[in-house]
Structure formats: structure tokens, C-alpha cells
Scaffold this active site. Structure first.
Site, mmCIF file in Angstrom:
data_model
loop_
_atom_site.group_PDB
_atom_site.id
_atom_site.type_symbol
_atom_site.label_atom_id
_atom_site.label_comp_id
_atom_site.label_asym_id
_atom_site.label_seq_id
_atom_site.Cartn_x
_atom_site.Cartn_y
_atom_site.Cartn_z
ATOM 1 C CG ASP A 82 -0.176 -0.304 2.670
ATOM 2 O OD1 ASP A 82 0.679 -0.747 2.640
ATOM 3 O OD2 ASP A 82 -0.734 0.417 3.559
ATOM 4 C CD GLU A 140 3.268 -1.401 7.551
ATOM 5 O OE1 GLU A 140 3.544 -1.447 8.765
ATOM 6 O OE2 GLU A 140 3.417 -0.483 6.825
ATOM 7 C CD GLU A 141 2.581 3.224 5.307
ATOM 8 O OE1 GLU A 141 2.831 3.370 6.705
ATOM 9 O OE2 GLU A 141 3.528 2.996 4.628
ATOM 10 N NE ARG A 180 18.004 -4.488 17.508
ATOM 11 C CZ ARG A 180 19.074 -4.192 18.451
ATOM 12 N NH1 ARG A 180 20.024 -3.676 17.876
ATOM 13 N NH2 ARG A 180 19.049 -4.426 19.742
ATOM 14 C CG HIS A 365 5.376 7.495 6.690
ATOM 15 N ND1 HIS A 365 4.475 7.078 7.598
ATOM 16 C CD2 HIS A 365 5.812 6.379 6.124
ATOM 17 C CE1 HIS A 365 4.409 5.971 7.542
ATOM 18 N NE2 HIS A 365 5.158 5.390 6.536
#
Ligand SMILES: [Zn+2]
Ligand SMILES: [Zn+2]
Length: 396
Positions: A82, A140-141, A180, A365
Site C-alpha cells: 500500500d 500495512e500503513e 537485527r 512518509h
């Protein structure tokens, strides 16, 4: 198993089409749960590559299944598809053609990499062990797409053993990969506090119940919760980003509303804070003769990479790119609902650099967000290495 160079050729041959695909998605961005055109292209390409395709999952989600011709495990690769409600500033031939919508987080790149990954693996199906599942997740956003995809059974049919994915990042230069162990992205939950009092004249506060004074104390008090009730070694961010109340300087309103966000890297701390806020808010309001209610907008837990799977991805990345290109950077306070997939199955979510070689990179963003596309084949290379190594039958 064939020599690694064969597979490098597969990547080299497809870089141009992968970049073209990314630019096409960039030109035609779609908001969360509205990724209709994007999903159609994904399904079409996966069909074309000979995968079993299921579309319309959780609205606009797509899953492609590739059954290899040798025995092995079932490994999923997850990409989000998205875009964001922003108007792009940059002027490129492939800049967003939809005012107010923009791929400003790199999900266009995630989608292009995942499609190309599926196409390469399908082209070499005879050498692929096990079953590869490609999950294209909407929204996802909104932290809203992973949950319904999982509920629709994308990890169960076929039964997925492990799941992997990557996020492109302008915080690292193109050419580098960041893997990580442990907490890597924060949880993200929203809350709304509604304080109810009794309205009246600003000259006679004793005749009313001022919800704004109560709200102000609640706001400060919530910060004390973070420092006084959570162990100092833990990371917690609680921010209020909205306060709404009142109409005029000398009218005490009857209601005040605050909205905020809570983020942490620890499952237990998240539970502790979300549970404690409820009673804290109500008790604080009572001290000022008001009433308060807290409504949670549950987001997602932190992204936590199990040591074993993160170690495996790290090793793959070093094999593909060399030691100097792979690092283990600090966790980030941003959230991603990949965390829900990683709660359900072991796996790893890692970051791939797309910062320009020189100068400052624009943040995600932001309307000036820009991707250094040199990072795309790097991501694809590591993704392919991870999928190939994890699909092979494992002892134990
Ligand atoms: Zn984002
Ligand atoms: Zn993102």
C-alpha cells in the site's frame, strides 16, 4: 545445488524489469485496502510465472504458491503493497499520477522485489526444494492487513514453517543490509481518552466540573506512568498528539478528548501499559470530579526477530554481499504489522538501504521521499539467498 553465479545471472537479467515494475507501482499508488490495480498486476505476474494464485484475501491481498520439484520446507516471503495519503513533491517521469496518494515508504519496491523473487524461483523450479509462499499484504500503513491475512489462513494452507521479509530504508545507504536479532521495531497502539465533566461559566468553575483541567493532569500523569511504573531499562514512548475541547475562552466545556500513541519493544511492557492506562485515566479523572474513559485502537506488537532466524539471514547476507555490507543497527521506534506474522511463525524482518550515495536522504512518509533504486537488486539478492537456503530440508 547449482553454482551461485547461475542465480546471479537471473538477478542481473531482471534488474531492469524490476525497476520498471517499481516505477509503474510508484506512478499508480493506491491507499490501504484500495490496492486494486496493484493486486491485479501482482496476480497477473504470478499467474504468468506459473504459481498457484489466490487473490482477494483480506480485500486486496494476494498469495502465490510455488511448489518446487524437490522435497523441502515451506517458507513464506511477505511484502506489503500500500501507499500513503501524501502529495509527491518530486518531479520524475514515474512520479505519482494520483494527487494526494504516494508511495512514500518504499512498498512499491517491496512489491517489485517480491514479484521478481517469485519469477526467478519459478524459472528455476527444477532446482527449488520445498514450497515457497509469496504473501502480498494490503494496508500495512494502517497496521490492518496482516491480521485478516493470517485469519484467512495464509500461513496454514499450505502450512508455513518460517516467514521472511524486508523493509527498504533511507536510513542506510544503498548497498548495505541491516539485520537485527531480537526487538527491531516497536509496537504501535493508539488510544483515545474522553474526559466528561459539567459545562459552565468560566467565572464560576466551582459550579462546573472542568474536563480540561482533568485532561491536563491525565496527560502529565501518563508520562509519570512511563517513568515510575516501567523499569528504567525498557523503552516506552507515550505521546499525545491531539487535544480537542471547548468553543470559547470563558466557557468551561463538558468534554475533552485526547488522542495518543504508545510504543515499546517488549511484549510484557506493552500489556502492562495498555492494562494500566485504563484504570489510571479513570482514577485521575475522579480526583477532579470528572469521569474518563480510555478506548484503545490496538495496533500491533513489536517486531522481534528470533536469534536463530536472524542469525541465518545475517549469514546469508554476508555470503551474498560480504561482511562490510551487513550490520546490526539499533531498533527503530516505527511499527510494522510484519510483527503479527513473526508472532505466528519464526522468521526475520530485515532492512535494506536505499539512501543516495551522497547527500541527505529524505525520511519515509515525507512528500520528498526518494528511493535509490540501486538498493533493489541488493534486497532481491539477499531475499533469494534466504529463500533458497531456508527451503532446503533441514536436519532436526
Ligand atoms: Zn510506512
Ligand atoms: Zn513501510
Amino acid at each position: 545445488m547449482s553454482a551461485p553465479s547461475d542465480w546471479s545471472d537471473e538477478i542481473g537479467r531482471r534488474v531492469e524489469s524490476m525497476v520498471a515494475l517499481r516505477r509503474d507501482f510508484h506512478r499508480h499508488p493506491e491507499l490501504s485496502f484500495q490496492e486494486k490495480r496493484t493486486a491485479e498486476i501482482i496476480a497477473e505476474r504470478l499467474h504468468g510465472a506459473g504459481l498457484e494464485v489466490r487473490a482477494g484475501i483480506a480485500g486486496t491481498g494476494v498469495v502465490g504458491v510455488l511448489r518446487g520439484e524437490r522435497p523441502g520446507k515451506t517458507i513464506a516471503w511477505r511484502a506489503d503493497i500500500d501507499a500513503l495519503p501524501l502529495t509527491e513533491i518530486l518531479d520524475a517521469p514515474f512520479s505519482s499520477g494520483t494527487p494526494g496518494v504516494m508511495h512514500a515508504c518504499g512498498h512499491d519496491g517491496h512489491t517489485a522485489i517480491a514479484i521478481t523473487l517469485a519469477e526467478i524461483m519459478s524459472a528455476r523450479r527444477a532446482e527449488v526444494p520445498g514450497t515457497a509462499v509469496f504473501i502480498f499484504q494490503p494496508a500495512e500503513e494502517l497496521l490492518g492487513g496482516a491480521k485478516p491475512m493470517i485469519e484467512a489462513g495464509v500461513l496454514d494452507n499450505p502450512r508455513v514453517d518460517e516467514i521472511y521479509g524486508l523493509h527498504l530504508t533511507t536510513q542506510d545507504r544503498a548497498g548495505s543490509v541491516n539485520v537485527r536479532r531480537g526487538p527491531t521495531m516497536a509496537s504501535g497502539d493508539g488510544f483515545t481518552v474522553e474526559v466528561t465533566g459539567k459545562g459552565g461559566h468560566g467565572a464560576y468553575p466551582h459550579l462546573s466540573v472542568d474536563p480540561m483541567t482533568a485532561a491536563a493532569h491525565i496527560l502529565i500523569g501518563m508520562q509519570s506512568l512511563v517513568t515510575k511504573e516501567v523499569a528504567a531499562k525498557e523503552t516506552v514512548v507515550l505521546s499525545v498528539g491531539q487535544i480537542q475541547a471547548g468553543t470559547k475562552n470563558n466557557i468551561i466545556p463538558d468534554k475533552a478528548v485526547m488522542r495518543g500513541t504508545l510504543r515499546t519493544f517488549d511484549f510484557d511492557v506493552r500489556e502492562q501499559m495498555l492494562g494500566r492506562l485504563q484504570s489510571f485515566v479513570a482514577d485521575m479523572a475522579r480526583a477532579y470530579r470528572a469521569e474518563a474513559r480510555l478506548d484503545l485502537t490496538m495496533g500491533c506488537p513489536p517486531v522481534v526477530n528470533p536469534d536463530r532466524e536472524a542469525g541465518l539471514v545475517h549469514r546469508c547476507a554476508v555470503e551474498e554481499l560480504g561482511e562490510a555490507a551487513v550490520k546490526e543497527g539499533p531498533p527503530v521506534m516505527a511499527s510494522d504489522d510484519m510483527s503479527l506474522f513473526l508472532r505466528a511463525r519464526p522468521g526475520c524482518y530485515f532492512r535494506v538501504g536505499i539512501a543516495p550515495a551522497h547527500g541527505r536522504a529524505a525520511p519515509h512518509h515525507a512528500p520528498e521521499f526518494e528511493m535509490n533504486e540501486d538498493g533493489l537488486p541488493i534486497g532481491l539478492r539477499v531475499a533469494l539467498g534466504v529463500m533458497r537456503s531456508r527451503l532446503a530440508p533441514q536436519p532436526g
